[in-house]
Write a protein that holds these residues in place. Structure first.
Motif, short mmCIF file in Angstrom:
data_model
loop_
_atom_site.label_atom_id
_atom_site.label_comp_id
_atom_site.label_asym_id
_atom_site.label_seq_id
_atom_site.Cartn_x
_atom_site.Cartn_y
_atom_site.Cartn_z
N ASN A 176 0.88 -1.30 -0.19
CA ASN A 176 0.01 0.04 0.13
C ASN A 176 0.89 1.32 -0.08
O ASN A 176 0.67 2.28 0.74
N VAL A 177 1.79 1.31 -0.94
CA VAL A 177 2.76 2.46 -0.90
C VAL A 177 2.84 2.65 -2.25
O VAL A 177 2.55 1.96 -3.17
N ILE A 178 3.43 4.10 -2.85
CA ILE A 178 3.55 4.61 -3.96
C ILE A 178 4.97 4.96 -4.48
O ILE A 178 5.63 5.32 -3.39
N VAL A 179 5.52 4.33 -5.35
CA VAL A 179 6.81 4.51 -5.89
C VAL A 179 6.96 5.79 -6.79
O VAL A 179 6.23 5.58 -7.67
N GLU A 180 7.61 6.71 -6.43
CA GLU A 180 7.67 7.91 -7.23
C GLU A 180 9.08 8.20 -7.65
O GLU A 180 10.10 7.70 -7.15
N ALA A 181 9.38 8.99 -8.73
CA ALA A 181 10.51 9.66 -9.12
C ALA A 181 10.26 10.91 -9.78
O ALA A 181 9.27 11.30 -10.46
N LYS A 182 11.20 11.84 -9.15
CA LYS A 182 10.88 13.41 -9.97
C LYS A 182 12.30 13.43 -10.53
O LYS A 182 13.52 13.35 -10.03
N LEU A 183 12.29 13.92 -11.86
CA LEU A 183 13.57 13.99 -12.68
C LEU A 183 13.68 15.88 -12.78
O LEU A 183 12.71 16.38 -13.56
N ASN A 184 14.54 16.57 -12.16
CA ASN A 184 14.84 17.96 -12.09
C ASN A 184 13.33 18.50 -11.79
O ASN A 184 12.91 19.30 -12.25
N ASP A 185 12.91 18.05 -10.64
CA ASP A 185 11.73 18.44 -9.89
C ASP A 185 10.29 18.05 -10.73
O ASP A 185 9.11 18.75 -10.59
N VAL A 186 10.51 17.29 -11.78
CA VAL A 186 9.34 16.94 -12.63
C VAL A 186 8.80 15.50 -12.37
O VAL A 186 9.90 14.71 -12.57
N ILE A 187 7.52 15.43 -12.02
CA ILE A 187 7.23 14.03 -11.73
C ILE A 187 7.35 13.08 -12.94
O ILE A 187 6.66 13.31 -14.08
N LYS A 188 8.15 11.78 -12.79
CA LYS A 188 8.16 10.95 -14.10
C LYS A 188 7.57 9.44 -13.69
O LYS A 188 6.95 8.93 -14.35
N GLN A 189 7.53 9.15 -12.43
CA GLN A 189 7.06 7.95 -12.10
C GLN A 189 6.24 8.01 -10.94
O GLN A 189 6.53 8.74 -9.75
N ASN A 190 5.17 7.43 -10.71
CA ASN A 190 4.22 7.51 -9.68
C ASN A 190 3.19 6.50 -9.67
O ASN A 190 1.84 6.42 -10.29
N SER A 191 3.64 5.08 -9.20
CA SER A 191 2.78 3.96 -9.54
C SER A 191 2.55 3.42 -7.83
O SER A 191 3.65 3.04 -7.20
N PRO A 192 1.50 2.77 -7.45
CA PRO A 192 1.46 1.70 -6.49
C PRO A 192 2.03 0.57 -6.85
O PRO A 192 2.08 0.08 -7.81
N CYS A 238 14.17 9.63 -6.04
CA CYS A 238 13.20 8.44 -5.79
C CYS A 238 12.74 8.74 -4.33
O CYS A 238 13.46 8.92 -3.70
N GLU A 239 11.31 8.50 -4.28
CA GLU A 239 10.67 8.49 -3.43
C GLU A 239 9.65 7.67 -2.77
O GLU A 239 8.87 7.27 -3.80
N ILE A 240 9.48 7.05 -1.60
CA ILE A 240 8.37 6.29 -1.13
C ILE A 240 8.09 7.20 0.26
O ILE A 240 9.11 7.16 0.93
N LYS A 241 7.27 7.99 0.46
CA LYS A 241 6.77 8.87 1.43
C LYS A 241 6.90 8.34 2.63
O LYS A 241 7.57 8.84 3.60
N GLU A 242 6.34 6.86 2.79
CA GLU A 242 6.58 6.34 4.17
C GLU A 242 8.17 5.91 4.51
O GLU A 242 8.33 5.92 5.78
N ILE A 243 8.90 6.19 3.74
CA ILE A 243 10.28 5.79 3.89
C ILE A 243 11.11 6.98 3.77
O ILE A 243 11.95 7.38 4.73
N GLY A 244 11.06 7.91 2.88
CA GLY A 244 11.83 9.04 2.43
C GLY A 244 12.41 9.32 1.23
O GLY A 244 11.67 8.38 0.23
N LYS A 245 13.26 10.19 1.08
CA LYS A 245 13.39 10.60 -0.47
C LYS A 245 15.04 10.21 -0.57
O LYS A 245 15.94 10.51 0.07
N LEU A 246 15.45 9.70 -1.82
CA LEU A 246 16.54 9.40 -2.18
C LEU A 246 17.00 10.15 -3.24
O LEU A 246 16.62 10.16 -4.55
N ARG A 247 17.97 11.12 -3.05
CA ARG A 247 18.32 12.13 -4.25
C ARG A 247 19.72 11.89 -4.61
O ARG A 247 20.70 11.77 -3.72
N ASN A 248 19.94 11.93 -5.88
CA ASN A 248 21.24 11.77 -6.28
C ASN A 248 21.47 12.70 -7.75
O ASN A 248 20.42 12.98 -8.46
N THR A 249 22.54 12.99 -7.87
CA THR A 249 22.86 13.97 -9.32
C THR A 249 23.82 13.00 -10.21
O THR A 249 24.74 12.29 -9.79
#
Length: 259
Positions: A176-192, A238-249
């Motif tokens: 029951n979590v959503i896997v997300e990804a933002k590329l340069n602050d634009v949402i690219k992935q957002n799926s349960p 890369c983010e799963i809100k219940e876990i946190g945000k993984l940010r890399n360049t």
């Protein structure tokens, strides 16, 4: 609980991240007996590392559909699994290095499972008893290196190609979590996670029928639709809100300095 590995000056420590963003240091066996040391740190005074130095890393490929009515009525007899080397692991805010002879790679935001105890031939209904917790993974990929016969190993294996973090969350409903990804602050992935083709229970059970999973093994559960090619200077979160945000360049490989 949210477990973390972090660096203070030259020391690598393990701790629990509290709700007030304080880190309480622990010592002992993360998968067994441990205790608090009494030392505390502010998260602003430490550098977060990958929350675990994995025993091994196993990934599953092509494991998401874009909507539920695309889920297959029959699952593949042999799912697509691959290994990634532990030398590919980095933590939050570390650069992902693009190999020198290509200009772009792909990001792949994923839910990562951390195994907590030895598991062999485990039935589906019992697999969660062997899970220690969950973190966020980025299965960085250079498909230019995929073998024409279908082998993925080289394209998955470069140094820095497995960012993990920022913590291991032990209290999570992975269904029951959503896997997300933002590329340069634009949402690219957002799926349960219910859009996975091979569900988590079946995935782990299948693996334990092939190999013995051990504490510290990490399973990358697949990446949602929306992964793209990126280049030097791009920032992926890369983010799963219940876990946190993984940010890399992403960064270009530096030319080797000639002596």
């Amino acid at each position: 609980m949210k477990f973390t590995r972090f660096k203070v000056q030259s020391s690598v420590l393990t701790g629990v991240l509290t709700e007030d963003r304080t880190i309480k240091e622990i010592k002992g066996d993360l998968f067994g007996k441990w205790e608090y040391t009494g030392q505390t740190f502010s998260e602003t005074d430490v550098r977060f590392l990958a929350p675990i130095a994995p025993n091994q890393i196993i990934g599953i490929g092509a494991n998401y559909v874009s909507k539920t009515d695309e889920l297959p009525s029959e699952l593949p007899e042999i799912p697509v699994f691959f290994f990634k080397p532990t030398s590919s692991v980095i933590g939050p805010e570390e650069d992902i290095i693009i190999p020198g002879n290509i200009e772009q790679v792909k990001f792949e935001s994923e839910l990562a499972i951390v195994i907590g105890k030895e598991a062999k031939n485990v039935p589906e209904e019992e697999v969660l008893e062997y899970v220690f917790g969950y973190t966020v993974g980025n299965d960085v990929t250079a498909p230019q290196y995929f073998h024409q016969a279908g082998h993925w190993t080289i394209g998955k294996s470069f140094d820095t190609f497995t960012p993990l973090g920022p913590v291991i969350e032990t209290e999570l409903d992975p269904f029951n979590v959503i896997v997300e990804a933002k590329l340069n602050d634009v949402i690219k992935q957002n799926s349960p996670t219910n859009l996975m083709i091979i569900p988590i229970r079946k995935m782990i059970s299948y693996l334990t029928g092939v190999m013995t999973l051990k504490p510290g093994d990490v399973i990358l559960t697949g990446s949602p639709v929306g992964a793209e090619f990126v280049g030097a200077g791009d920032v992926i979160e890369c983010e799963i809100k219940e876990i946190g945000k993984l940010r890399n360049t992403f960064a270009a490989a530096r030319e080797r300095i000639q002596a």
